[in-house]
Design a protein around this motif. Structure first.
Motif: not given
Length: 293
Positions: A170-181, A192-196, A253-258
């Motif tokens: 989960s730490g890896v998936t969260l870091t990937i999400a951060h880089h994507a943002l 990646w946030m939903w996966l985390t 994640t919900i805020r990202l979707m908004k």
């Protein structure tokens, strides 16, 4: 009209008087009161605890909702961003001290308390006591007075090891999400946030099963001497922090979707990520010290 629509951000935003702090304190009062009474055998404490948690959650929803509206309204400038970063840093530091106290209790029990009880000075009072951790060996008892039932310890395999893999992943998936943002790839970030969040939920499910196994098959309970109390206090509070962290990531994640957050302004995301990485680090300490040692 928001400050954003005027194209101006306040030098330093100061919110007006708020009811939220006193309302949150009332909820926490019932949480502490209920938990204290429930753990001491008073059934009504469970209802007080539940009421306090529901009250607290309702207040926090309103409080955070106000903060989100202020942020999305363009009221938060660079100085507010800095103040939030310092606030989150000190909050995590307080959490470090919180867990340090329980790790310290475990260290003191293993290194000082148990050896002292098994010393020659106490041989007359505790002739059957063996100074070994966790005092579960053939011919020894964790409770010479018979107040603690026999129990088995919790080993590192398989659930704790699986949970370690889940949290590290989960730490890896969260870091990937951060880089994507930061790269402006919102769709990838959300995936990646939903996966985390899912990994956090699976971790909690495994821990719930582990507790059921401990109580029903190992007879390991909160009342199982110093081992049981330190085991459940450390793993239980960590599990609560995983729950809180998972909820933080879920709402982010919900805020990202908004459409909230940009690649340049997203401390809400970063603050939740800091907290989640802190939870990961604490678990690594638990995994080594509680389950292996």
């Amino acid at each position: 009209m928001s400050a954003a629509s005027h194209g101006a951000t306040p030098y330093y935003f100061v919110p007006g008087p708020s009811r939220h702090p006193i309302m949150a304190a009332i909820g926490l009062f019932f949480v502490i009161l209920g938990a204290g009474q429930w753990i001491n055998g008073h059934g009504w404490g469970a209802y007080s605890l539940l009421f306090g948690l529901l009250w607290w959650a309702f207040v926090l929803k309103q409080w955070f909702g106000d903060a989100i509206r202020e942020s999305e309204g363009g009221l938060y400038g660079r100085r507010i961003d800095v103040s939030y970063r310092w606030s989150m840093s000190w909050f995590i530091f307080s959490e470090v001290m919180f867990f340090a106290a329980f790790f310290g209790a475990l260290f003191w029990a293993r290194v000082f308390a148990v050896p002292t009880l098994g010393s020659l000075d106490n041989a007359i009072l505790w002739p059957d006591f063996k100074a070994v951790w966790p005092s579960v060996v053939p011919g020894a008892t964790a409770s010479p007075a018979g107040t603690v039932e026999a129990f088995s310890t919790m080993g590192p395999w398989p659930i704790p090891t699986i949970n370690t893999a889940l949290l590290l992943s989960s730490g890896v998936t969260l870091t990937i999400a951060h880089h994507a943002l930061v790269a402006g790839e919102r769709g990838k970030t959300i995936f990646w946030m939903w996966l985390t969040v899912l990994l956090g939920i699976v971790f909690l499910g495994f821990q719930a099963y582990e507790y059921h196994h401990a109580y029903s098959e190992l007879n390991l309970k909160l009342t199982s001497g110093i081992y049981g109390s330190t085991f459940f206090m450390l793993t239980g509070f960590h599990g609560f922090h995983v729950l809180v962290g998972m909820l933080m990531l879920l709402f982010i994640t919900i805020r990202l979707m908004k459409g909230h957050f940009t690649k340049d302004r997203h401390f809400g995301f970063e603050g939740a990520a800091w907290y989640w990485h802190f939870v990961d680090v604490v678990w690594l300490g638990l995994y080594v010290i509680v389950y292996w040692m």
